[in-house]
Design a protein around this motif. Structure first.
Motif, PDB file in Angstrom:
ATOM      1  N   TYR A  26       1.042  -1.145   0.084  1.00  0.00           N
ATOM      2  CA  TYR A  26       0.117   0.017  -0.009  1.00  0.00           C
ATOM      3  C   TYR A  26       0.708   1.307   0.156  1.00  0.00           C
ATOM      4  N   TRP A  27       1.608   1.183   0.932  1.00  0.00           N
ATOM      5  CA  TRP A  27       2.442   2.677   1.102  1.00  0.00           C
ATOM      6  C   TRP A  27       3.522   2.759  -0.247  1.00  0.00           C
ATOM      7  N   LEU A  28       4.098   1.490  -0.710  1.00  0.00           N
ATOM      8  CA  LEU A  28       4.979   1.895  -1.933  1.00  0.00           C
ATOM      9  C   LEU A  28       4.145   2.149  -3.021  1.00  0.00           C
ATOM     10  N   GLY A  61       2.328   5.526  -1.896  1.00  0.00           N
ATOM     11  CA  GLY A  61       3.008   6.731  -1.850  1.00  0.00           C
ATOM     12  C   GLY A  61       3.723   7.268  -3.104  1.00  0.00           C
ATOM     13  N   THR A  62       3.797   6.604  -3.815  1.00  0.00           N
ATOM     14  CA  THR A  62       4.286   7.105  -5.320  1.00  0.00           C
ATOM     15  C   THR A  62       3.380   7.697  -6.101  1.00  0.00           C
ATOM     16  N   ALA A 105       1.382   9.568  -4.291  1.00  0.00           N
ATOM     17  CA  ALA A 105       1.177  10.830  -3.583  1.00  0.00           C
ATOM     18  C   ALA A 105       2.351  11.849  -3.924  1.00  0.00           C
ATOM     19  N   VAL A 106       3.431  11.267  -4.182  1.00  0.00           N
ATOM     20  CA  VAL A 106       4.653  12.144  -4.536  1.00  0.00           C
ATOM     21  C   VAL A 106       4.366  12.967  -5.927  1.00  0.00           C
ATOM     22  N   PHE A 138      -3.136  16.043   2.855  1.00  0.00           N
ATOM     23  CA  PHE A 138      -2.127  14.876   2.690  1.00  0.00           C
ATOM     24  C   PHE A 138      -1.802  14.338   4.282  1.00  0.00           C
ATOM     25  N   LYS A 139      -1.500  15.088   5.096  1.00  0.00           N
ATOM     26  CA  LYS A 139      -1.153  15.026   6.469  1.00  0.00           C
ATOM     27  C   LYS A 139      -2.388  14.222   7.202  1.00  0.00           C
ATOM     28  N   VAL A 182      -2.570  10.687   5.992  1.00  0.00           N
ATOM     29  CA  VAL A 182      -1.584   9.679   6.637  1.00  0.00           C
ATOM     30  C   VAL A 182      -1.967   9.594   7.955  1.00  0.00           C
ATOM     31  N   LEU A 223      -4.098   7.234  -1.594  1.00  0.00           N
ATOM     32  CA  LEU A 223      -3.944   7.413  -0.089  1.00  0.00           C
ATOM     33  C   LEU A 223      -5.475   7.159   0.399  1.00  0.00           C
ATOM     34  N   CYS A 280      -6.867   6.021  -7.193  1.00  0.00           N
ATOM     35  CA  CYS A 280      -5.596   6.799  -7.615  1.00  0.00           C
ATOM     36  C   CYS A 280      -5.815   8.259  -8.250  1.00  0.00           C
TER      37      CYS A 280
END
Length: 293
Positions: free
Chosen positions: A54-56, A59-60, A62-63, A91-92, A95, A177, A225
């Motif tokens: 999930y984070w990989l 996170g991509t 999100a960047v 975003f914060k 997370v 996310l 996404c």
């Protein structure tokens, strides 16, 4: 530690089936590190494995959303101009909420699910054959579609929507996310339990469950996404659900077709774009904005 010898039938090769033997050897090498304890594998190892994916992946995205780089990716946005760039404060909050769900809610739920269903599962070193893998996957996907559809529609009832599901729908134009951005009750009812249903019914091997969880995580993140990317599955249906709220409650459209909860979606340009893109043109280039049916 007691030595376990895998079932000879499962290690046997027929017709030069060296590929299976290679997978068995690699799998046993993994278990030599992690151990054979079922609880460790089904709860803690799968929790780390699933959330790392999930984070990989999320996170991509999100960047990309925070930096708006690379620029050429913007043409694949489902809703151009939305979350461009992604607001840092939002975003914060994403997370924070996701980490709470994964750690405080997800860990105990995974442990309880294992304890309820631990009887009858195969030893970790007895890898399933290809037929068993396909059979279990088919059941998992079918139960996921059915249980997610009905739990999701329940969350859209007036009582639960106001108190629970409205949080997830803060994102009318979702980002990756947001796949796990939900009220804790929704996270258990509609995110976790439908995914656990198939492995519980089929008593899936831990390797099958690991593949299944990876499939689910990738599919769910791509659905949220905000991009319709070439060669990957189309997120148009679920993106439209976030936009309109009252259409497309399911995952693959089977239950929406059965209940007629995609009739408006089928009249829209988004439905015409709802397929896998082969090539590098965007969905909007292939099906430009125009008059809906």
């Amino acid at each position: 530690m007691e030595f376990y010898e895998p079932t000879p039938l499962l290690l046997a090769t027929t017709g030069g089936n060296s590929t299976r033997e290679w997978f068995v050897d690699r799998w046993n090498s993994v278990l030599d590190v992690l151990g054979d304890d079922q609880e460790t594998l089904y709860v803690w190892a799968l929790w780390v494995w699933t959330n790392a994916i999930y984070w990989l992946l999320a996170g991509t995205f999100a960047v990309m959303d925070l930096t708006e780089w690379p620029r050429f990716m913007r043409k694949y946005k489902n809703q151009p101009g939305m979350n461009e760039p992604l607001d840092w404060a939002r975003f914060k909050q994403l997370v924070k909420t996701v980490l709470f769900n994964q750690v405080i809610v997800g860990m105990p739920t995974a442990w309880i699910s294992f304890k309820v269903n631990e009887g009858g599962i195969a030893h970790p070193r007895d890898l399933p054959d290809a037929w068993t893998l396909v059979r279990d996957f088919t059941v998992c996907i079918t139960l996921w579609e059915i249980t997610f559809y009905y739990s999701h529609r329940l969350l859209h009832s007036s009582f639960l929507y106001r108190r629970v599901h409205k949080k997830h729908h803060e994102w009318t134009s979702p980002v990756a996310l947001a796949a796990m951005y939900a009220h804790p009750f929704e996270y258990v009812l509609s995110d976790l339990l439908p995914v656990f249903a198939g492995p519980a019914v089929m008593r899936c091997h831990v390797a099958t469950t690991a593949i299944w969880f990876a499939f689910v995580m990738v599919d769910t993140v791509l659905d949220h996404c905000g991009y319709h990317l070439p060669f990957l599955s189309s997120p148009e249906s679920h993106d439209y659900h976030h936009l309109k709220f009252n259409q497309c409650y399911g995952l693959y459209g089977w239950m929406d077709w059965f209940h007629g909860t995609d009739t408006e979606f089928r009249k829209k340009q988004q439905f015409k774009r709802h397929h896998r893109i082969i090539g590098f043109q965007s969905a909007r280039q292939l099906v430009p904005d125009g008059k809906d049916a």
